[in-house]
Scaffold this active site. Structure first.
Site, short mmCIF file in Angstrom:
data_model
loop_
_atom_site.label_atom_id
_atom_site.label_comp_id
_atom_site.label_asym_id
_atom_site.label_seq_id
_atom_site.Cartn_x
_atom_site.Cartn_y
_atom_site.Cartn_z
N HIS A 41 0.87 -1.17 0.00
CA HIS A 41 0.00 0.00 0.00
C HIS A 41 0.91 1.23 0.00
O HIS A 41 1.53 1.55 1.01
CB HIS A 41 -0.90 -0.02 1.24
CG HIS A 41 -1.82 -1.20 1.26
ND1 HIS A 41 -2.14 -1.89 2.39
CD2 HIS A 41 -2.46 -1.81 0.23
CE1 HIS A 41 -2.97 -2.88 2.07
NE2 HIS A 41 -3.17 -2.86 0.77
N GLU A 47 1.43 4.07 2.60
CA GLU A 47 1.91 3.70 3.94
C GLU A 47 3.43 3.83 3.96
O GLU A 47 4.18 2.84 4.05
CB GLU A 47 1.41 2.29 4.29
CG GLU A 47 -0.12 2.27 4.38
CD GLU A 47 -0.74 0.88 4.34
OE1 GLU A 47 -1.98 0.80 4.25
OE2 GLU A 47 0.00 -0.12 4.39
N HIS A 84 3.30 -2.40 7.03
CA HIS A 84 2.15 -1.57 6.65
C HIS A 84 1.96 -0.43 7.63
O HIS A 84 2.60 -0.37 8.68
CB HIS A 84 0.87 -2.42 6.67
CG HIS A 84 0.77 -3.37 5.53
ND1 HIS A 84 -0.05 -3.15 4.45
CD2 HIS A 84 1.40 -4.55 5.29
CE1 HIS A 84 0.07 -4.15 3.60
NE2 HIS A 84 0.94 -5.01 4.08
N GLU A 112 2.00 -3.56 11.54
CA GLU A 112 1.24 -2.32 11.36
C GLU A 112 1.81 -1.21 12.23
O GLU A 112 2.02 -1.40 13.43
CB GLU A 112 -0.24 -2.55 11.73
CG GLU A 112 -0.96 -3.54 10.83
CD GLU A 112 -1.36 -2.96 9.47
OE1 GLU A 112 -1.18 -1.73 9.25
OE2 GLU A 112 -1.86 -3.74 8.63
ZN LIG Z 1 -1.51 -1.62 4.33
#
Ligand SMILES: [Zn+2]
Length: 375
Positions: free
Chosen positions: A166, A169, A259, A335
């Site tokens: 992504h 990010e 991420h 994350e």
């Molecule tokens: Zn992500």
């Protein structure tokens, strides 16, 4: 007064700007998809003026919860980024800031430029420990690079780290920069000991096109790469196809995928407990990994995170779920917050590139804790 976004990762739609106190904006959606959340623009000619910048479509963005308690970032020199007063009333996101200079940049999070990415690759290959492999091309014709760190001797464990599936990010590539800074440091004892046992395979940027286009979540074709791992194609998701092929050729004993999370103000990991192939061995590895990271970096925590998947109900199109079962290995999604780490808040910077780098440097500890048990 002027707003522009025609630069690497720039993204904004200007509705109107009658005066500094009434700047009306829209968060632009990804170049070929409806996801909208990333913004990055330059404001000129407003030094000393109390600017009110309103994002009128904030409630229609991909993650409206991401705006709650969120502070935008700003920079004059694109090196030093700081947080600026930002409010969300449930509909409109408003930045209120009086720039000190006539040229200032505002962004969703501290950017990680394509230029910096190329420098990272260039600097990494100057280490005798590192080789750069070209995996192929993205749809826009950018290079997809893999860094191989350490000797590829038989019997060594294979540790994979990917980031920025992504593209918005950006903290994920800052994280990788931190990991590489240790792995390539020949005076770092822990890195040296790990490289005796393992070879590292690192893809610092899985989505170069989305990064340059200023997308939050998708590539040039509008594909969310982290939903492609079961069936990638060269037409829609060549980035995944190429990396997955390399993984199948080389093998995987541990996989980490970095991420950022829009809503949760914490660092956490998400495992493969919902996979049909999940087992006690993988659960034990997950627990050892987390326990070691908790000891070594207080920016990591395990209290807040995603709801755990029920056994057999995981989304197998995600990279970590797909890889965990295909190779029967430990695989974690890492994350980091767009906002801040609520356990160790920093009002000036929030969560940022430097803190992501330091978290990335510290990930060698949990890897070391499990390296002898991976197989
Ligand atoms: Zn992500």
């Amino acid at each position: 007064m002027k707003i522009s976004s025609c630069f690497d990762a720039g993204s904004i739609v200007v509705d109107s700007m009658e005066h500094a106190g009434d700047i009306r904006l829209q968060v632009r959606h990804d170049s070929n998809s409806e996801f909208a959340q990333w913004f990055y623009f330059r404001l000129q000619g407003a030094a000393g003026q109390a600017c009110q910048m309103r994002f009128l479509n904030a409630a229609q963005c991909a993650y409206p919860k991401g705006w709650v308690d969120y502070q935008a970032v700003a920079s004059y020199d694109r090196q030093h980024w700081f947080r600026v007063p930002t409010q969300f009333d449930g509909q409109v996101l408003t930045i209120q800031h009086t720039p000190e200079e006539d040229s200032i940049y505002y962004a969703y999070f501290e950017p990680y430029s394509w230029e910096r990415h190329l420098q990272l690759i260039g600097q990494a290959q100057s280490s005798p420990r590192c080789k750069v492999r070209d995996l192929g091309n993205t749809l826009d014709g950018r290079d997809l690079n893999l860094l191989v760190i350490g000797d590829e001797a038989p019997g060594k464990r294979k540790v994979w780290l990917t980031a920025r599936q992504h593209p918005g990010e950006t903290m994920a590539e800052w994280f990788v920069e931190g990991t590489l800074s240790r792995l390539l440091d020949e005076q770092d004892a822990l890195a040296g000991a790990l490289l005796d046992k393992a070879t590292f395979y690192v893809v610092p940027n899985m989505n170069p096109d989305g990064s340059c286009r200023g997308n939050l979540r998708t590539n040039a074709a509008g594909t969310n790469l982290n939903r492609e791992w079961a069936n990638p194609t060269m037409e829609k998701s060549p980035e995944v196809w190429l990396v997955r092929e390399a993984m199948r050729e080389i093998g995987v004993d541990l996989y980490l995928d970095a991420h950022g999370d829009e809503a949760l103000p914490y660092n956490f990991v998400a495992g493969s407990e919902g996979n049909p192939g999940y087992n006690a061995r993988r659960e034990a590895l997950e627990n050892s990994f987390k326990a070691a990271w908790l000891v070594h970096n207080p920016d990591f925590q395990d209290t807040y995170g995603y709801e755990r998947d029920h056994f057999g109900e995981a989304n197998m199109t995600l990279s970590t779920n797909h890889i965990a079962d295909y190779f029967d290995c430990l695989a974690y999604t890492i994350e980091m917050p767009f906002k801040d780490n609520a356990n160790r808040p920093n009002a000036l910077y929030g969560w940022n590139g430097e803190r992501s780098k330091q978290l990335g440097a510290s990930v060698l500890h949990p890897i070391a804790a499990v390296i002898d048990q991976l197989r």
